[in-house]
Motif scaffolding. Structure first.
Motif, PDB file in Angstrom:
ATOM      1  N   LEU A 263       0.834  -1.203   0.000  1.00 18.86           N
ATOM      2  CA  LEU A 263       0.000   0.000   0.000  1.00 18.86           C
ATOM      3  C   LEU A 263       0.871   1.256   0.000  1.00 18.86           C
ATOM      4  O   LEU A 263       1.709   1.435   0.884  1.00 18.86           O
ATOM      5  CB  LEU A 263      -0.888  -0.026   1.259  1.00 18.86           C
ATOM      6  CG  LEU A 263      -1.813   1.141   1.510  1.00 18.86           C
ATOM      7  CD1 LEU A 263      -2.815   1.304   0.376  1.00 18.86           C
ATOM      8  CD2 LEU A 263      -2.582   0.924   2.834  1.00 18.86           C
ATOM      9  N   MET A 264       0.649   2.115  -1.003  1.00 18.82           N
ATOM     10  CA  MET A 264       1.388   3.383  -1.050  1.00 18.82           C
ATOM     11  C   MET A 264       0.355   4.501  -1.162  1.00 18.82           C
ATOM     12  O   MET A 264      -0.469   4.494  -2.071  1.00 18.82           O
ATOM     13  CB  MET A 264       2.327   3.416  -2.256  1.00 18.82           C
ATOM     14  CG  MET A 264       3.343   2.305  -2.211  1.00 18.82           C
ATOM     15  SD  MET A 264       4.766   2.655  -3.258  1.00 18.82           S
ATOM     16  CE  MET A 264       5.514   4.008  -2.404  1.00 18.82           C
ATOM     17  N   MET A 265       0.446   5.458  -0.216  1.00 17.10           N
ATOM     18  CA  MET A 265      -0.604   6.470  -0.152  1.00 17.10           C
ATOM     19  C   MET A 265      -0.067   7.872  -0.343  1.00 17.10           C
ATOM     20  O   MET A 265       1.095   8.151  -0.043  1.00 17.10           O
ATOM     21  CB  MET A 265      -1.278   6.401   1.211  1.00 17.10           C
ATOM     22  CG  MET A 265      -2.114   5.168   1.351  1.00 17.10           C
ATOM     23  SD  MET A 265      -2.604   4.878   3.019  1.00 17.10           S
ATOM     24  CE  MET A 265      -1.123   4.440   3.798  1.00 17.10           C
ATOM     25  N   SER A 266      -0.966   8.735  -0.801  1.00 20.03           N
ATOM     26  CA  SER A 266      -0.621  10.149  -0.943  1.00 20.03           C
ATOM     27  C   SER A 266      -1.744  10.986  -0.351  1.00 20.03           C
ATOM     28  O   SER A 266      -2.921  10.632  -0.465  1.00 20.03           O
ATOM     29  CB  SER A 266      -0.442  10.493  -2.422  1.00 20.03           C
ATOM     30  OG  SER A 266      -0.249  11.888  -2.547  1.00 20.03           O
ATOM     31  N   GLY A 267      -1.362  12.095   0.252  1.00 21.35           N
ATOM     32  CA  GLY A 267      -2.381  12.986   0.804  1.00 21.35           C
ATOM     33  C   GLY A 267      -1.772  14.235   1.393  1.00 21.35           C
ATOM     34  O   GLY A 267      -0.569  14.458   1.268  1.00 21.35           O
ATOM     35  N   SER A 268      -2.620  15.048   1.996  1.00 19.61           N
ATOM     36  CA  SER A 268      -2.303  16.361   2.583  1.00 19.61           C
ATOM     37  C   SER A 268      -2.403  17.474   1.549  1.00 19.61           C
ATOM     38  O   SER A 268      -2.446  18.647   1.897  1.00 19.61           O
ATOM     39  CB  SER A 268      -0.909  16.442   3.227  1.00 19.61           C
ATOM     40  OG  SER A 268      -0.762  15.486   4.225  1.00 19.61           O
ATOM     41  N   HIS A 276       0.521  10.555 -10.355  1.00 18.90           N
ATOM     42  CA  HIS A 276      -0.125   9.253 -10.180  1.00 18.90           C
ATOM     43  C   HIS A 276       0.290   8.328 -11.342  1.00 18.90           C
ATOM     44  O   HIS A 276       0.704   7.179 -11.152  1.00 18.90           O
ATOM     45  CB  HIS A 276      -1.642   9.488 -10.165  1.00 18.90           C
ATOM     46  CG  HIS A 276      -2.454   8.316  -9.710  1.00 18.90           C
ATOM     47  ND1 HIS A 276      -2.663   7.224 -10.502  1.00 18.90           N
ATOM     48  CD2 HIS A 276      -3.113   8.071  -8.556  1.00 18.90           C
ATOM     49  CE1 HIS A 276      -3.416   6.354  -9.858  1.00 18.90           C
ATOM     50  NE2 HIS A 276      -3.697   6.840  -8.663  1.00 18.90           N
ATOM     51  N   LYS A 277       0.184   8.885 -12.548  1.00 20.46           N
ATOM     52  CA  LYS A 277       0.458   8.106 -13.766  1.00 20.46           C
ATOM     53  C   LYS A 277       1.932   7.721 -13.834  1.00 20.46           C
ATOM     54  O   LYS A 277       2.300   6.576 -14.074  1.00 20.46           O
ATOM     55  CB  LYS A 277       0.072   8.988 -14.959  1.00 20.46           C
ATOM     56  CG  LYS A 277       0.104   8.292 -16.278  1.00 20.46           C
ATOM     57  CD  LYS A 277      -0.645   9.130 -17.335  1.00 20.46           C
ATOM     58  CE  LYS A 277      -0.210   8.664 -18.709  1.00 20.46           C
ATOM     59  NZ  LYS A 277       0.513   9.672 -19.458  1.00 20.46           N
ATOM     60  N   LYS A 278       2.786   8.704 -13.584  1.00 14.11           N
ATOM     61  CA  LYS A 278       4.241   8.481 -13.669  1.00 14.11           C
ATOM     62  C   LYS A 278       4.663   7.413 -12.661  1.00 14.11           C
ATOM     63  O   LYS A 278       5.492   6.555 -12.946  1.00 14.11           O
ATOM     64  CB  LYS A 278       4.949   9.815 -13.370  1.00 14.11           C
ATOM     65  CG  LYS A 278       6.384   9.858 -13.688  1.00 14.11           C
ATOM     66  CD  LYS A 278       6.611  10.334 -15.091  1.00 14.11           C
ATOM     67  CE  LYS A 278       7.786   9.635 -15.720  1.00 14.11           C
ATOM     68  NZ  LYS A 278       7.796   9.588 -17.127  1.00 14.11           N
ATOM     69  N   LEU A 287      -0.952   4.731  -6.679  1.00 15.27           N
ATOM     70  CA  LEU A 287      -1.012   5.434  -5.392  1.00 15.27           C
ATOM     71  C   LEU A 287      -2.464   5.542  -4.944  1.00 15.27           C
ATOM     72  O   LEU A 287      -3.354   5.798  -5.761  1.00 15.27           O
ATOM     73  CB  LEU A 287      -0.404   6.826  -5.517  1.00 15.27           C
ATOM     74  CG  LEU A 287       1.097   6.862  -5.810  1.00 15.27           C
ATOM     75  CD1 LEU A 287       1.557   8.303  -6.049  1.00 15.27           C
ATOM     76  CD2 LEU A 287       1.888   6.242  -4.660  1.00 15.27           C
ATOM     77  N   LEU A 288      -2.662   5.340  -3.637  1.00 14.12           N
ATOM     78  CA  LEU A 288      -4.006   5.502  -3.082  1.00 14.12           C
ATOM     79  C   LEU A 288      -4.076   6.915  -2.499  1.00 14.12           C
ATOM     80  O   LEU A 288      -3.342   7.239  -1.566  1.00 14.12           O
ATOM     81  CB  LEU A 288      -4.255   4.444  -2.001  1.00 14.12           C
ATOM     82  CG  LEU A 288      -5.583   4.517  -1.251  1.00 14.12           C
ATOM     83  CD1 LEU A 288      -6.050   3.113  -0.895  1.00 14.12           C
ATOM     84  CD2 LEU A 288      -5.497   5.359   0.005  1.00 14.12           C
ATOM     85  N   GLU A 289      -4.920   7.747  -3.091  1.00 14.53           N
ATOM     86  CA  GLU A 289      -5.037   9.115  -2.583  1.00 14.53           C
ATOM     87  C   GLU A 289      -6.195   9.205  -1.594  1.00 14.53           C
ATOM     88  O   GLU A 289      -7.245   8.617  -1.786  1.00 14.53           O
ATOM     89  CB  GLU A 289      -5.253  10.112  -3.729  1.00 14.53           C
ATOM     90  CG  GLU A 289      -5.237  11.535  -3.198  1.00 14.53           C
ATOM     91  CD  GLU A 289      -5.251  12.618  -4.271  1.00 14.53           C
ATOM     92  OE1 GLU A 289      -5.364  12.299  -5.458  1.00 14.53           O
ATOM     93  OE2 GLU A 289      -5.142  13.801  -3.874  1.00 14.53           O
ATOM     94  N   ARG A 290      -5.922   9.964  -0.538  1.00 14.35           N
ATOM     95  CA  ARG A 290      -6.974  10.162   0.476  1.00 14.35           C
ATOM     96  C   ARG A 290      -6.985  11.636   0.871  1.00 14.35           C
ATOM     97  O   ARG A 290      -6.054  12.392   0.548  1.00 14.35           O
ATOM     98  CB  ARG A 290      -6.764   9.214   1.655  1.00 14.35           C
ATOM     99  CG  ARG A 290      -5.416   9.279   2.396  1.00 14.35           C
ATOM    100  CD  ARG A 290      -5.038  10.593   2.759  1.00 14.35           C
ATOM    101  NE  ARG A 290      -3.861  10.899   3.477  1.00 14.35           N
ATOM    102  CZ  ARG A 290      -3.673  12.117   3.979  1.00 14.35           C
ATOM    103  NH1 ARG A 290      -4.532  13.082   3.786  1.00 14.35           N
ATOM    104  NH2 ARG A 290      -2.589  12.397   4.640  1.00 14.35           N
ATOM    105  N   TYR A 291      -8.052  12.028   1.575  1.00 12.49           N
ATOM    106  CA  TYR A 291      -8.222  13.428   1.956  1.00 12.49           C
ATOM    107  C   TYR A 291      -8.402  13.531   3.468  1.00 12.49           C
ATOM    108  O   TYR A 291      -9.131  12.730   4.063  1.00 12.49           O
ATOM    109  CB  TYR A 291      -9.466  13.981   1.241  1.00 12.49           C
ATOM    110  CG  TYR A 291     -10.075  15.209   1.877  1.00 12.49           C
ATOM    111  CD1 TYR A 291      -9.702  16.490   1.467  1.00 12.49           C
ATOM    112  CD2 TYR A 291     -11.025  15.092   2.893  1.00 12.49           C
ATOM    113  CE1 TYR A 291     -10.270  17.614   2.052  1.00 12.49           C
ATOM    114  CE2 TYR A 291     -11.594  16.214   3.478  1.00 12.49           C
ATOM    115  CZ  TYR A 291     -11.215  17.470   3.044  1.00 12.49           C
ATOM    116  OH  TYR A 291     -11.766  18.589   3.624  1.00 12.49           O
TER     117      TYR A 291
END
Ligand code: MCA
Ligand code: AMP
Length: 490
Positions: A263-268, A276-278, A287-291
């Motif tokens: 699991l690899m996440m991005s946020g903030s 995301h694509k790259k 990447l799993l994006e969250r807010y």
């Protein structure tokens, strides 16, 4: 807090790797009990006394945080890079009487001298005997984190033990944290992303955290190449730096290290779909994006076992309720219509410290008004931006344009100024300022130097335009969109 009961069964497991040393959950329990005993001294309960933390991101940080909670205190994690005036605000706003610092933190240089403020180096806390620790009700206050907003001074966001616990448990469930997980921690520990997502979730479940100090591309890459991390969470700026590194090196082990994570996440901050694509092209991982928000922890997330849609933040996390309202306060039910996001749930903060009016105006009943403009698109939420031009997000940090304007206007040579965020591939936004001088002007280096006396590095304007006048509307009000356009047009 439930986490303290939970970890009793993991005593022998490795919890933390810090400065190349391994620490078990048993050690964390013992050390935090002793720190709590030290803080209590002869008291039975700290009764929500606020204690500042100016600690390096290492084993001492988590033992102190837990020690404060166990003793009934309220933890106020502070930024190690905060300048004198920033710290002065936090200390007086919270009425902090005790700060626990690392022995490497040069507090003599930054902490404003004030009567009654005690600073203790964590390394000197050497108590051997555990005292009786109080039992703390979940509705009691646990933590205060500072966040910038549409005022010049950051606001203290007060969360209870229940809020913190709910912020952790929703993520443990949604992201399937398990005991085999191992995560590198390189995010600052005065914000939710570092404290809850990187540190508290894995500890809640009995997983392992390697504390690496502040983000450093080389250090993180070398650890990823040689370690067995399974989970990774970062702000978009960090993925930008990692992409540069992956593109310029042919390190197969590094690539493998990323590939094998579950699991690899991005946020903030918003993750640009191009990143995301790259990332997917380079590592094969989506990447799993969250807010999230300091006031609520995490609220929305892409699905761990479902679509991870670029440019979207997914669906509500367990236990979180959201709705979208238009300018008139009517609920929007149709997809594709934009409005403000409102959030409700046990993880939503209690109040802004010392600001009852601000707290009141931030809630509609028990719905928190996020100030973020969102819309629903094919079942997933999409963040369109903030409703205020005065909030800038740079490198994952939330910055108040008004705070920087205040600092600039302290300089007697500056007649007028306005600060805006300008879109930037790496930082998301960078801070830019238009400045009008009185008679004598300053050059850009002098302006930067001036700001660096008062502001942390990430708040300093990176682009400055010296103007004869600021763009104004017919009412004489500065129009920030027009100023942004001036920067874009060069
Ligand atoms: C630093 N520099 C900048 C900025 N900051 N330039 C433009 N804009 C900025 N904001 C410059 C420095 O002056 C320096 O320039 C160079 O970049 C490297 O600086 P350094 O500080 O070393 O940067 P870095 O180490 O690359 O750090 C970038 C970072 C860091 C890793 C992205 O800022 C970071 O850890 N950010 C995470 C913040 C975070 O956790 N936010 C979560 C809050 P020169 O080389 O010329 O000297 S939000 C939250 O918690 C909510 C709940 C949520 O949703 O998560
Ligand atoms: P902070 O107050 O520092 O916790 O920042 C919270 C703010 O960061 C939110 O109100 C959003 O504006 C922004 N934010 C967090 N995550 C995302 C995301 N994935 N996409 C866009 N904005 C985000």
């Amino acid at each position: 807090m439930k986490i303290f009961k939970q970890i009793e069964s993991y005593k022998k497991r490795i919890a933390i790797v810090s400065n190349n040393e391994q620490f078990t959950y048993g050690y964390l329990i013992e050390r935090s009990n002793l720190i709590a005993s030290f803080l209590l001294n002869n008291k039975e309960d700290l009764m929500e006394e606020k204690i500042g933390l100016l600690l390096n991101p290492d084993i001492n940080y988590i033992c102190t945080l837990w020690g404060i909670w166990k003793a009934g205190g309220v933890a106020v994690p502070l930024s190690l890079s905060a300048k004198k005036d920033e710290l002065k605000h936090y200390i007086s706003d919270c009425n902090i009487k005790l700060i626990i610092s690392s022995n490497t933190y040069k507090y003599q240089k930054v902490i404003p001298k004030s009567n009654g403020l005690n600073i203790i180096e964590i390394e000197k806390i050497n108590i051997k005997e555990k005292r009786h620790l109080p039992s703390i009700k979940s509705e009691r206050k646990a933590m205060i984190l500072y966040t910038s907003g549409t005022t010049s001074k950051p606001k203290g966001v007060v969360t209870t033990h229940m809020n913190v616990e709910s912020q952790i448990t929703t993520l443990v469930e949604a992201w399937e944290w398990n005991q085999e997980d191992h995560i590198p921690l390189f995010l600052p520990l005065h914000h939710i992303h570092g404290i809850i997502n990187s540190l508290s979730c894995p500890l809640f479940i009995g997983a392992k955290v390697t504390m690496m100090g502040p983000f450093d591309t080389e250090k993180v890459c070398s650890q990823v190449a040689s370690n067995d991390f399974t989970v990774f969470t970062a702000v978009p700026t960090i993925y930008f730096s990692l992409i540069e590194k992956l593109e310029s090196s042919n390190n197969k082990k590094l690539l493998e290290g990323f590939k094998k994570m579950r699991l690899m996440m991005s946020g903030s901050a918003a993750l640009a779909p191009e990143i995301h694509k790259k990332w997917k092209e380079l590592t094969g991982k989506e990447l799993l994006e969250r807010y999230g928000m300091t006031e609520v922890g995490m609220a929305l997330s892409n699905k761990i076992n479902g679509e991870k849609r670029p440019g979207s933040v997914g669906v509500t996390l367990p236990g979180v309720e959201v709705k979208i309202e238009d300018d008139n306060g009517n609920v929007i039910v149709n997809e594709g219509e934009a409005g403000q996001l409102l959030i409700k749930g046990p993880q939503v903060f209690l109040e802004y410290l010392n600001q009852p009016d601000k707290t009141k105006e931030s809630f509609k009943g028990n719905w928190f008004l996020s100030g973020d403009i969102v819309m629903l698109e094919r079942g997933y939420y999409k963040i369109l931006g903030r409703d205020s031009v005065d909030i800038i997000k740079s490198g994952g940090y939330k910055i108040s344009a008004l705070e920087i304007e205040d600092v600039l206007l302290k300089n007697t040579k500056i007649r007028e100024c306005a600060v805006v965020g300008i879109k930037d591939d790496k930082w998301g936004e960078i801070v830019a300022s238009g400045i009008v001088f009185k008679e004598e002007s300053l050059n850009i280096d002098e302006i930067t130097e001036w700001c660096s006396n008062y502001l942390s590095d990430y708040k300093i304007p990176r682009k400055i335009k010296i103007l004869d006048d600021l763009p104004k509307n017919s009412m004489g009000k500065v129009t920030k969109p027009a100023l942004k356009q001036l920067f874009i047009n060069k």
